[in-house]
Design a protein around this motif. Structure first.
Motif, PDB file in Angstrom:
ATOM      1  N   ASP A 643      -1.283  46.814  84.438  1.00 32.77           N
ATOM      2  CA  ASP A 643      -0.989  45.740  83.492  1.00 32.77           C
ATOM      3  C   ASP A 643       0.198  44.934  83.983  1.00 32.77           C
ATOM      4  O   ASP A 643       1.291  45.452  84.159  1.00 32.77           O
ATOM      5  N   LEU A 644      -0.054  43.659  84.220  1.00 31.05           N
ATOM      6  CA  LEU A 644       1.038  42.804  84.691  1.00 31.05           C
ATOM      7  C   LEU A 644       1.715  42.090  83.529  1.00 31.05           C
ATOM      8  O   LEU A 644       2.550  41.218  83.737  1.00 31.05           O
ATOM      9  N   GLY A 645       1.332  42.397  82.307  1.00 27.49           N
ATOM     10  CA  GLY A 645       2.018  41.804  81.149  1.00 27.49           C
ATOM     11  C   GLY A 645       1.049  41.425  80.048  1.00 27.49           C
ATOM     12  O   GLY A 645       0.189  40.584  80.253  1.00 27.49           O
ATOM     13  N   GLY A 646       1.186  42.086  78.928  1.00 26.60           N
ATOM     14  CA  GLY A 646       0.398  41.716  77.758  1.00 26.60           C
ATOM     15  C   GLY A 646      -1.029  42.194  77.763  1.00 26.60           C
ATOM     16  O   GLY A 646      -1.798  41.870  76.871  1.00 26.60           O
ATOM     17  N   GLY A 647      -1.387  42.971  78.743  1.00 32.30           N
ATOM     18  CA  GLY A 647      -2.778  43.422  78.846  1.00 32.30           C
ATOM     19  C   GLY A 647      -3.063  44.676  78.043  1.00 32.30           C
ATOM     20  O   GLY A 647      -4.210  44.939  77.674  1.00 32.30           O
ATOM     21  N   LEU A 648      -2.013  45.484  77.803  1.00 32.91           N
ATOM     22  CA  LEU A 648      -2.196  46.743  77.076  1.00 32.91           C
ATOM     23  C   LEU A 648      -1.280  46.791  75.861  1.00 32.91           C
ATOM     24  O   LEU A 648      -0.173  46.240  75.874  1.00 32.91           O
ATOM     25  N   ARG A 649      -1.747  47.489  74.842  1.00 28.56           N
ATOM     26  CA  ARG A 649      -0.949  47.659  73.632  1.00 28.56           C
ATOM     27  C   ARG A 649       0.201  48.632  73.886  1.00 28.56           C
ATOM     28  O   ARG A 649       1.268  48.523  73.323  1.00 28.56           O
ATOM     29  N   VAL A 650      -0.056  49.600  74.768  1.00 30.19           N
ATOM     30  CA  VAL A 650       0.955  50.636  75.025  1.00 30.19           C
ATOM     31  C   VAL A 650       1.449  50.529  76.459  1.00 30.19           C
ATOM     32  O   VAL A 650       0.728  50.072  77.339  1.00 30.19           O
ATOM     33  N   GLN A 651       2.668  50.982  76.712  1.00 31.48           N
ATOM     34  CA  GLN A 651       3.237  50.944  78.054  1.00 31.48           C
ATOM     35  C   GLN A 651       3.591  52.353  78.495  1.00 31.48           C
ATOM     36  O   GLN A 651       3.917  53.192  77.678  1.00 31.48           O
ATOM     37  N   GLY A 652       3.525  52.587  79.794  1.00 32.00           N
ATOM     38  CA  GLY A 652       4.006  53.841  80.357  1.00 32.00           C
ATOM     39  C   GLY A 652       3.156  55.050  80.050  1.00 32.00           C
ATOM     40  O   GLY A 652       3.608  56.182  80.170  1.00 32.00           O
ATOM     41  N   GLN A 653       1.904  54.829  79.664  1.00 32.61           N
ATOM     42  CA  GLN A 653       1.014  55.967  79.387  1.00 32.61           C
ATOM     43  C   GLN A 653       0.159  56.267  80.615  1.00 32.61           C
ATOM     44  O   GLN A 653      -0.326  55.349  81.272  1.00 32.61           O
ATOM     45  N   ALA A 654      -0.030  57.554  80.899  1.00 34.51           N
ATOM     46  CA  ALA A 654      -0.898  57.916  82.009  1.00 34.51           C
ATOM     47  C   ALA A 654      -2.351  57.589  81.678  1.00 34.51           C
ATOM     48  O   ALA A 654      -3.121  57.164  82.531  1.00 34.51           O
ATOM     49  N   TRP A 655      -2.714  57.805  80.430  1.00 32.12           N
ATOM     50  CA  TRP A 655      -4.080  57.510  79.989  1.00 32.12           C
ATOM     51  C   TRP A 655      -4.044  56.502  78.852  1.00 32.12           C
ATOM     52  O   TRP A 655      -3.176  56.583  77.990  1.00 32.12           O
ATOM     53  N   VAL A 656      -4.951  55.556  78.864  1.00 34.47           N
ATOM     54  CA  VAL A 656      -5.043  54.635  77.729  1.00 34.47           C
ATOM     55  C   VAL A 656      -6.475  54.632  77.198  1.00 34.47           C
ATOM     56  O   VAL A 656      -7.411  54.956  77.933  1.00 34.47           O
ATOM     57  N   LYS A 657      -6.610  54.276  75.912  1.00 33.17           N
ATOM     58  CA  LYS A 657      -7.946  54.211  75.317  1.00 33.17           C
ATOM     59  C   LYS A 657      -8.424  52.760  75.330  1.00 33.17           C
ATOM     60  O   LYS A 657      -7.624  51.844  75.479  1.00 33.17           O
ATOM     61  N   GLU A 658      -9.721  52.586  75.112  1.00 28.91           N
ATOM     62  CA  GLU A 658     -10.256  51.230  75.139  1.00 28.91           C
ATOM     63  C   GLU A 658      -9.614  50.354  74.062  1.00 28.91           C
ATOM     64  O   GLU A 658      -9.415  49.159  74.271  1.00 28.91           O
ATOM     65  N   GLU A 659      -9.309  50.980  72.924  1.00 35.17           N
ATOM     66  CA  GLU A 659      -8.706  50.165  71.863  1.00 35.17           C
ATOM     67  C   GLU A 659      -7.281  49.717  72.207  1.00 35.17           C
ATOM     68  O   GLU A 659      -6.725  48.838  71.542  1.00 35.17           O
ATOM     69  N   ASP A 660      -6.664  50.341  73.245  1.00 35.66           N
ATOM     70  CA  ASP A 660      -5.329  49.913  73.666  1.00 35.66           C
ATOM     71  C   ASP A 660      -5.374  48.629  74.493  1.00 35.66           C
ATOM     72  O   ASP A 660      -4.338  48.042  74.819  1.00 35.66           O
ATOM     73  N   ILE A 661      -6.565  48.238  74.866  1.00 33.36           N
ATOM     74  CA  ILE A 661      -6.671  47.062  75.747  1.00 33.36           C
ATOM     75  C   ILE A 661      -6.577  45.778  74.947  1.00 33.36           C
ATOM     76  O   ILE A 661      -7.316  45.566  73.984  1.00 33.36           O
ATOM     77  N   LEU A 662      -5.653  44.921  75.383  1.00 31.11           N
ATOM     78  CA  LEU A 662      -5.483  43.630  74.713  1.00 31.11           C
ATOM     79  C   LEU A 662      -6.066  42.490  75.559  1.00 31.11           C
ATOM     80  O   LEU A 662      -6.379  41.428  75.047  1.00 31.11           O
ATOM     81  N   SER A 663      -6.178  42.755  76.850  1.00 28.08           N
ATOM     82  CA  SER A 663      -6.651  41.709  77.767  1.00 28.08           C
ATOM     83  C   SER A 663      -8.024  41.205  77.314  1.00 28.08           C
ATOM     84  O   SER A 663      -8.990  41.961  77.263  1.00 28.08           O
ATOM     85  N   ARG A 664      -8.100  39.913  77.021  1.00 33.24           N
ATOM     86  CA  ARG A 664      -9.350  39.355  76.472  1.00 33.24           C
ATOM     87  C   ARG A 664     -10.505  39.445  77.464  1.00 33.24           C
ATOM     88  O   ARG A 664     -11.595  39.886  77.105  1.00 33.24           O
ATOM     89  N   PRO A 665     -10.266  39.036  78.724  1.00 29.64           N
ATOM     90  CA  PRO A 665     -11.402  39.115  79.645  1.00 29.64           C
ATOM     91  C   PRO A 665     -11.859  40.559  79.893  1.00 29.64           C
ATOM     92  O   PRO A 665     -13.055  40.826  80.033  1.00 29.64           O
ATOM     93  N   PHE A 666     -10.900  41.484  79.901  1.00 34.36           N
ATOM     94  CA  PHE A 666     -11.261  42.869  80.162  1.00 34.36           C
ATOM     95  C   PHE A 666     -12.063  43.444  78.996  1.00 34.36           C
ATOM     96  O   PHE A 666     -13.032  44.180  79.190  1.00 34.36           O
ATOM     97  N   ARG A 667     -11.641  43.047  77.794  1.00 39.73           N
ATOM     98  CA  ARG A 667     -12.378  43.537  76.625  1.00 39.73           C
ATOM     99  C   ARG A 667     -13.808  43.012  76.622  1.00 39.73           C
ATOM    100  O   ARG A 667     -14.750  43.730  76.314  1.00 39.73           O
ATOM    101  N   ALA A 668     -13.944  41.767  77.020  1.00 35.07           N
ATOM    102  CA  ALA A 668     -15.292  41.182  77.077  1.00 35.07           C
ATOM    103  C   ALA A 668     -16.163  41.933  78.084  1.00 35.07           C
ATOM    104  O   ALA A 668     -17.319  42.264  77.814  1.00 35.07           O
ATOM    105  N   LEU A 669     -15.591  42.233  79.230  1.00 32.10           N
ATOM    106  CA  LEU A 669     -16.342  42.944  80.274  1.00 32.10           C
ATOM    107  C   LEU A 669     -16.782  44.320  79.771  1.00 32.10           C
ATOM    108  O   LEU A 669     -17.929  44.735  79.955  1.00 32.10           O
ATOM    109  N   LEU A 670     -15.848  45.010  79.124  1.00 33.57           N
ATOM    110  CA  LEU A 670     -16.164  46.351  78.616  1.00 33.57           C
ATOM    111  C   LEU A 670     -17.253  46.294  77.542  1.00 33.57           C
ATOM    112  O   LEU A 670     -18.102  47.183  77.466  1.00 33.57           O
TER     113      LEU A 670
END
Lengths: 850, 134
Positions: A643-670
């Motif tokens: 995440d280069l900024g604003g893409g994830l809801r959480v920072q510094g986590q080894a694992w993230v869930k799909e709902e943590d994703i804020l990136s609009r294009p990434f969410r669309a792809l998923l």
């Protein structure tokens, strides 16, 4: 290009700056990777035979490819703090090898002017020519019997030409040679040869020659050409001179004679025809002690016209081998099985009325043989076996079928005089009995030297100097084989000779020009006369009156296709060094920088390692842990997120869930990945696998392919940006997208490139993906197996929807390499996509389409 | 009667290849020469429908050849084949009166289509001339 990056990167954060720089290198690497793959795909496409291209095209593409690869290596090392310095040398080495294809004159190593045969091995070929290097190899490494001798090196040739000013003169004369004008060719040849003979040898070279012949004082020598490059890609069979039984004391004169033979009219023709430039083929010269041969001959370790028969072909004459090589007389012919039994499967003992022998006072003379000797086989069954064993030994050692000259002395010892690569024709055409007997043949015997069928008017050649008068399309009938016919081989229909064998020089050249040729056709010159129209069926050794279209259609036709032209062969050689992919599995211990053998390997390796470095997966200088996370998902994806900024809801986590994703294009792809009609689980269905094994040509290792599905994928994200790199089986997909309210900034770029499947299958996949992307509204460009789709300036909503479909397409595409066994399947797959049958249910008859 | 095509290229391999392509299932009759100096003689001996020539040749290049051909038969379409990356010269050739140009690398079909178009163009020119006379 990175304008949008600046929007979210906070200047005060050093870490982010460092990351941005790193991402810049990563992006540059990817861009160059794309360009390199694109260039390779473009060149591969030209190899299909559907295109005509020139040397300028090749040079430009090689330059472009080299540039991309060098950038890739540089960017990878910048990205990894110089972790792969060895890649520079490897890349440079491969590129140099490729560039050598364009070098007019190979570098002549600065060796001594004379090297003893006892010091030569295969590696010396660049200094002393393949002929002498191989002879050295045979004597010194294989310990087979070769005559003593020495080589006058390419360095000597260079010295001779430069010191005498001949190099400038020769270039001037050669530039005027026009290969369609045989008379001018002869005239230029005579002028050049006179120049060479009259030029003085520089003193140091003359002294070296005098020194070299001292041990041979009083012994007769055989002096012959050993041009560098003579036997590599093109056969110069019989093009250059050989002097037999000459006095060593007159070596300087003999040397010049051999050098002059580089410029006979037929050699100039052949050489210009094959587009060698003036500086190529430096003429090294071999000098060996003359073997007083009782019998001699040629053998092919594998019969080149009938490779499937798996036999060794041996020809033999009494006396010196020249008569077997130039076809003056028909030699004895033996075929020996290459199976352990080494059984002699065919033995044709010819009438050999004359022999060439050494004269005591020097030179050679033809002697008439007593009738009983003329009809006697030259070889005993044991000698035939011994020769066949040697042939196989040489083939095994040199790694390919060999064309070997040998001599048998009075003591029964077999000397080897030459061994060079033999070109075996493909497709192999079995010798066939004629099935066309509606008209009685005019001639129904002879030995096939080059297969095929051709019709034309007979031209009865009486004398060598009539070669210039042979009209195009003629069937040339001549008493004995004539290597000079090479001058017209590009325009004649067929050749018939009364004597000769498939191993003589003319036959070798005719094979290269694919001119149907029959030799040993007794009575041909009597039965056939100039002007008569005939059809030659070389496959069945028949000559019929008139034109017989049925035969011309049914017989193997000489190939005049694009694949034979030199520039095409050059491309083919370049691609062999550029495109094969050896580094397939990143998990394998073989996946190392020093294992890169081709440019494609370098791109593959660099791409993989760049991902790892970007996502700090195995570099020592790992990024802050918070920068890279893994996605916890039920999708069969091993997905790393940066995440280069604003893409994830959480920072510094080894694992993230799909709902943590804020990136609009990434969410669309998923969302596309999760489309209800896509089945990821279970990967490729077992029944599809069954289908594949039956239906498809499985160049594909299923196990590895499946494993690849679980390979790493990477996503670099911001709130509005996505760069998604994934491996789908063996091919790659890179998706780059930006979505915002500002319509003009929006874009999606989607790119696929094939991996290990066959070219045909990869190109089919490219065509299908191109059709689908076009259907989805992308602007599509296809180059070879590479597909690029681009969509710009659509609204936020439209771009988002297309991204969803792109996600769907990724899931769909992973199955394609396996399924695309024919062009018909391409159409059906496209229809399946349009019908929303994303799992290709039509390939599984027992399952209904849902 | 079969259409007559003259192919000029100093490189014999390319010449032979072009001949093979142009004669494969087309019905064209193809004459070739690798000596551009011979072209005017050939044009005077025989009537051709299209000339296909390489642009870059020693002694007489494709540009000179356009003049030579135009002097003998102004309406004879000339198709220029150019080396990779020499687009500007090709455009000059067309300005000079060449019918069209093809840049290497090109697909086999491309040259066949270009020749077909050139032949149609020639036919139309002929018909046009006939109409003007009426």
């Amino acid at each position: 290009m990175f304008k949008f990056l600046r929007r979210f990167l906070k200047e005060e954060v050093d870490e982010q700056t460092r990351l941005r720089l790193k991402f810049d290198h990563f992006r540059h690497l990817l861009a160059n990777n794309t360009q390199a793959l694109e260039t390779m795909a473009d060149m591969e496409e030209k190899l299909s035979g559907d295109y005509l291209f020139d040397r300028a095209y090749l040079q430009a593409q090689v330059e472009r490819l080299g540039g991309s690869i060098s950038h890739i290596v540089t960017e990878l090392n910048l990205l990894t703090e110089n972790r792969y310095p060895e890649l520079r040398a490897i890349s440079q080495q491969i590129q140099e090898e490729i560039l050598r294809e364009f070098t007019a004159a190979p570098d002549i190593p600065a060796t001594a002017y004379v090297l003893p045969l006892s010091a030569l091995t295969e590696e010396a070929a660049v200094s002393v020519g393949g002929k002498m290097a191989n002879l050295g190899e045979i004597g010194n490494r294989l310990h087979l019997l070769v005559p003593e001798g020495f080589a006058i090196t390419a360095a000597a040739y260079k010295r001779f030409l430069e010191a005498s000013g001949l190099d400038v003169e020769l270039a001037k004369h050669l530039a005027q040679a026009r290969i369609d004008d045989l008379e001018s060719l002869e005239a230029i040849s005579r002028e050049i040869q006179t120049l060479v003979r009259q030029a003085p040898l520089p003193q140091d070279l003359e002294e070296a020659l005098l020194e070299a012949w001292k041990p041979f004082l009083g012994l007769p020598l055989a002096v012959r050409s050993s041009a560098v490059g003579e036997d590599t890609d093109f056969s110069f069979a019989g093009q250059f001179a050989t002097l037999l039984n000459v006095d060593a004391a007159r070596l300087p004169e003999h040397y010049k004679e051999i050098v002059a033979s580089k410029f006979t009219s037929r050699a100039i023709f052949y050489w210009k025809y094959q587009q060698f430039s003036a500086g190529e083929l430096p003429m090294a010269v071999g000098c060996v002690a003359m073997v007083p041969a009782r019998a001699s001959g040629v053998m092919f370790s594998l019969d080149p016209q009938a490779a499937e028969s798996n036999t060794t072909l041996i020809t033999a004459v009494w006396g010196l081998g020249k008569y077997a090589v130039d076809g003056t007389i028909t030699p004895d012919l033996y075929r020996v099985s290459r199976t352990p039994s080494m059984e002699v499967t065919e033995q044709r003992v010819a009438e050999k009325p004359v022999a060439l022998v050494c004269r005591p006072e020097g030179g050679t003379a033809e002697v008439t043989l007593p009738p009983e000797q003329a009809r006697t086989p030259c070889l005993s069954p044991e000698q035939i076996q011994d020769l066949a064993v040697i042939a196989l030994k040489l083939e095994k050692h040199f790694g390919q079928p060999q064309d070997i000259e040998w001599a048998l002395d009075d003591a029964g010892r077999i000397f080897l005089l030459q061994s060079r690569p033999l070109r075996v024709s493909t497709p192999k055409t079995p010798e066939r009995e004629s099935t066309w007997e509606q008209v009685p043949p005019l001639l129904s015997y002879g030995v096939r030297a080059v297969g095929g069928a051709a019709a034309g008017r007979v031209f009865r050649l009486h004398r060598d100097d009539e070669v210039a008068n042979i009209p195009p399309g003629a069937v040339v009938v001549v008493r004995q084989p004539l290597a000079k016919l090479v001058l017209v081989m590009d325009r004649i229909a067929a050749i018939l000779t009364e004597v000769g064998s498939p191993t003589d020089h003319m036959s070798i050249l005719a094979r290269e020009f694919r001119v149907p040729t029959l030799v040993d056709v007794g009575g041909a010159t009597r039965v056939l006369h100039t002007g008569q129209v005939v059809t030659v069926d070389a496959d069945a050794a028949r000559v019929y009156p008139g034109v017989i279209p049925e035969l011309l259609d049914s017989r193997t036709q000489p190939d005049t296709g694009v694949q034979r032209i030199p520039v095409f062969q050059k491309l083919s050689r370049i691609l062999k060094k550029a495109t094969p992919l050896n580094l397939l599995d990143p998990e394998s211990p073989e996946f190392q920088a020093d294992r890169c053998r081709t440019l494609h390997d370098i791109t593959r390796f660099a791409h993989e390692k760049a991902m790892d470095a970007m996502f700090a997966l195995d570099v020592d200088q790992a990024l802050e842990p918070r920068s890279c996370s893994r996605l916890q998902t039920d999708l069969p994806l091993n997905l790393f997120i940066l995440d280069l900024g604003g893409g994830l809801r959480v920072q510094g986590q080894a694992w993230v869930k799909e709902e943590d994703i804020l990136s609009r294009p990434f969410r669309a792809l998923l969302r596309g990945f999760h489309h209800p009609r896509v089945t990821w689980a279970g990967q490729v269905a077992p029944d599809l696998r069954g289908f594949i094994s039956v239906f498809a040509n499985t160049m594909y290792d299923m196990g590895k392919a499946e494993k690849g599905l679980g390979g790493k994928s990477f996503a670099v994200i911001t709130e509005n940006y996505l760069n998604f790199n994934s491996r789908l089986g063996y091919h790659f997909a890179i998706l780059d997208a930006y979505i915002s309210e500002e319509k003009n900034d929006n874009y999606i770029s989607y790119q696929f490139k094939g991996g290990a499947a066959g070219v045909e299958r990869r190109e089919r996949r490219a065509r299908l993906l191109g059709e689908i992307l076009d259907y989805l509204g992308f602007k599509v460009q296809i180059t070879g197996d590479m597909v690029q789709g681009r969509m710009v300036k659509y609204s936020l909503l439209e771009t988002e929807q297309t991204l969803e479909l792109a996600g769907l397409l990724s899931a769909f595409a992973r199955q394609l390499d396996l399924a695309l066994s024919s062009d018909a399947v391409v159409e059906r797959c496209f229809q399946a996509f349009k019908d929303e049958d994303y799992n290709l249910s039509f390939l599984r008859p027992q399952q209904s389409v849902t | 009667m079969a259409e007559q095509i003259l192919v000029v290229d100093d490189e014999p391999n390319m010449l032979r290849l072009l001949r093979t392509i142009l004669m494969d299932k087309t019905g064209y009759e193809v004459s070739t020469t690798n000596n551009p100096l011979e072209v005017s003689k050939l044009l005077q001996e025989k009537s051709f429908d299209v000339v296909v020539t390489d642009l870059k040749m020693p002694l007489v290049d494709g540009m000179d050849l356009i003049d030579i051909v135009k002097k003998i038969d102004e309406k004879l379409p000339i198709i220029i084949i150019t080396a990779y990356g020499t687009l500007e010269t090709a455009e000059e050739a067309v300005q000079k009166g060449a019918y069209d140009f093809i840049t290497k690398p090109f697909r086999k079909e491309t040259i066949l289509i270009t020749i077909k178009r050139a032949l149609e163009w020639k036919r139309m020119q002929k018909e046009l001339a006939a109409l003007k006379k009426q």
